[in-house]
Write an enzyme that holds these catalytic residues in place. Structure first.
Site, PDB file in Angstrom:
ATOM      1  N   GLY A  67       7.355   3.923   5.791  1.00 13.73           N
ATOM      2  CA  GLY A  67       7.250   3.092   6.992  1.00 13.73           C
ATOM      3  C   GLY A  67       6.040   3.397   7.850  1.00 13.73           C
ATOM      4  N   GLN A  68       5.132   4.251   7.343  1.00 11.91           N
ATOM      5  CA  GLN A  68       3.929   4.539   8.122  1.00 11.91           C
ATOM      6  C   GLN A  68       3.118   3.247   8.257  1.00 11.91           C
ATOM      7  OE1 GLN A  68       4.813   6.067   5.355  1.00 11.91           O
ATOM      8  NE2 GLN A  68       4.834   8.288   5.609  1.00 11.91           N
ATOM      9  N   GLU A  69       2.274   3.204   9.277  1.00 10.72           N
ATOM     10  CA  GLU A  69       1.560   1.964   9.584  1.00 10.72           C
ATOM     11  C   GLU A  69       0.853   1.387   8.349  1.00 10.72           C
ATOM     12  OE1 GLU A  69      -0.122   2.461  13.360  1.00 10.72           O
ATOM     13  OE2 GLU A  69      -0.749   0.348  13.518  1.00 10.72           O
ATOM     14  N   MET A  71       1.571   1.878   5.177  1.00 15.38           N
ATOM     15  CA  MET A  71       2.541   1.421   4.180  1.00 15.38           C
ATOM     16  C   MET A  71       3.159   0.081   4.574  1.00 15.38           C
ATOM     17  SD  MET A  71       2.578   3.304   1.560  1.00 15.38           S
ATOM     18  CE  MET A  71       4.055   2.753   0.705  1.00 15.38           C
TER      19      MET A  71
END
Ligand code: G3D
Length: 191
Positions: A67-69, A71
């Site tokens: 869920g990192q920016e 990704m």
């Protein structure tokens, strides 16, 4: 993952996306599910894929994508053939609620997710000050966001596992009925 199998010993398969901002609790929830259900793990890089047997003969493949920016920009690549979406929110992370809402809004605009049912897991209910399901529904404007699909907001805790089975069960029920109505529509479609 293909559609529900219509042949053989009635083995059914569903593809479910498990998405949410980094830190929302996706891996923890996936781990909790693995404690409760039979699971087959496929080692992957960048995302986790778990297949679990929910009911007898119903196998659900869960795609837990980071869920990192960075990704989040590739979430769309995983949407094809999705049968359902579990969207995890850290209900105690008030400063990032709007970012989470926006990420969900963008996600639901994906053509592959049109009418695909959603269960929003309002995670971290054990943390003091965490938003409950009603508040989250209001803050995310979910009725508007999900007006074209079945949706439900399930409070849960990745730490205790409380609420997780209920949320998952709800999604499975939505997926089954969505599949039925799609099949009925295809049947009645004029050729
Ligand atoms: P992610 O996979 O969405 O990135 P993780 O999130 O599953 O890695 O969880 C991020 C952190 O939140 C972890 O803590 C995890 O233990 C915690 N967490 C997950 N679910 C809950 C919950 O329901 N309640 C509380 N209190 N914490 C939760 P760390 O400290 O390992 O970063």
């Amino acid at each position: 993952m293909g559609p529900w199998s219509s042949k053989g010993p009635k083995v059914q398969q569903a593809r479910v996306l498990l998405l949410g901002l980094d830190g929302a609790g996706k891996s923890t929830l996936l781990y909790q599910l693995s404690l409760a259900q039979r699971m087959a793990t496929l080692p992957t890089v960048g995302f986790n894929v778990e297949t679990l047997e929910w009911d007898r003969g119903l196998w659900v493949t869960l795609w837990d994508v980071g869920g990192q920016e960075k990704m989040r920009t590739v979430w769309g690549c995983y949407c094809e053939h999705a049968d359902g979406l579990l969207y995890v929110v850290d209900s105690s992370d008030l400063p990032r609620l709007e970012a989470s809402r926006r990420a969900l809004e963008r996600l639901l605009q994906n053509d592959h997710l049109k009418h695909v049912p959603v269960v929003i897991l309002a995670n971290k209910q054990d943390v003091e000050g965490a938003l409950g399901a009603e508040d989250l529904t209001r803050r995310f404007r979910i009725q508007k966001l999900c007006s074209d699909r079945s949706w439900y907001v399930q409070p849960c805790s990745g730490l205790s596992g409380d609420g997780l089975a209920q949320g998952f069960q709800k999604l499975v029920a939505f997926v089954k009925s969505h599949r039925k109505s799609r099949a009925a529509l295809a049947f009645f479609k004029p050729t």
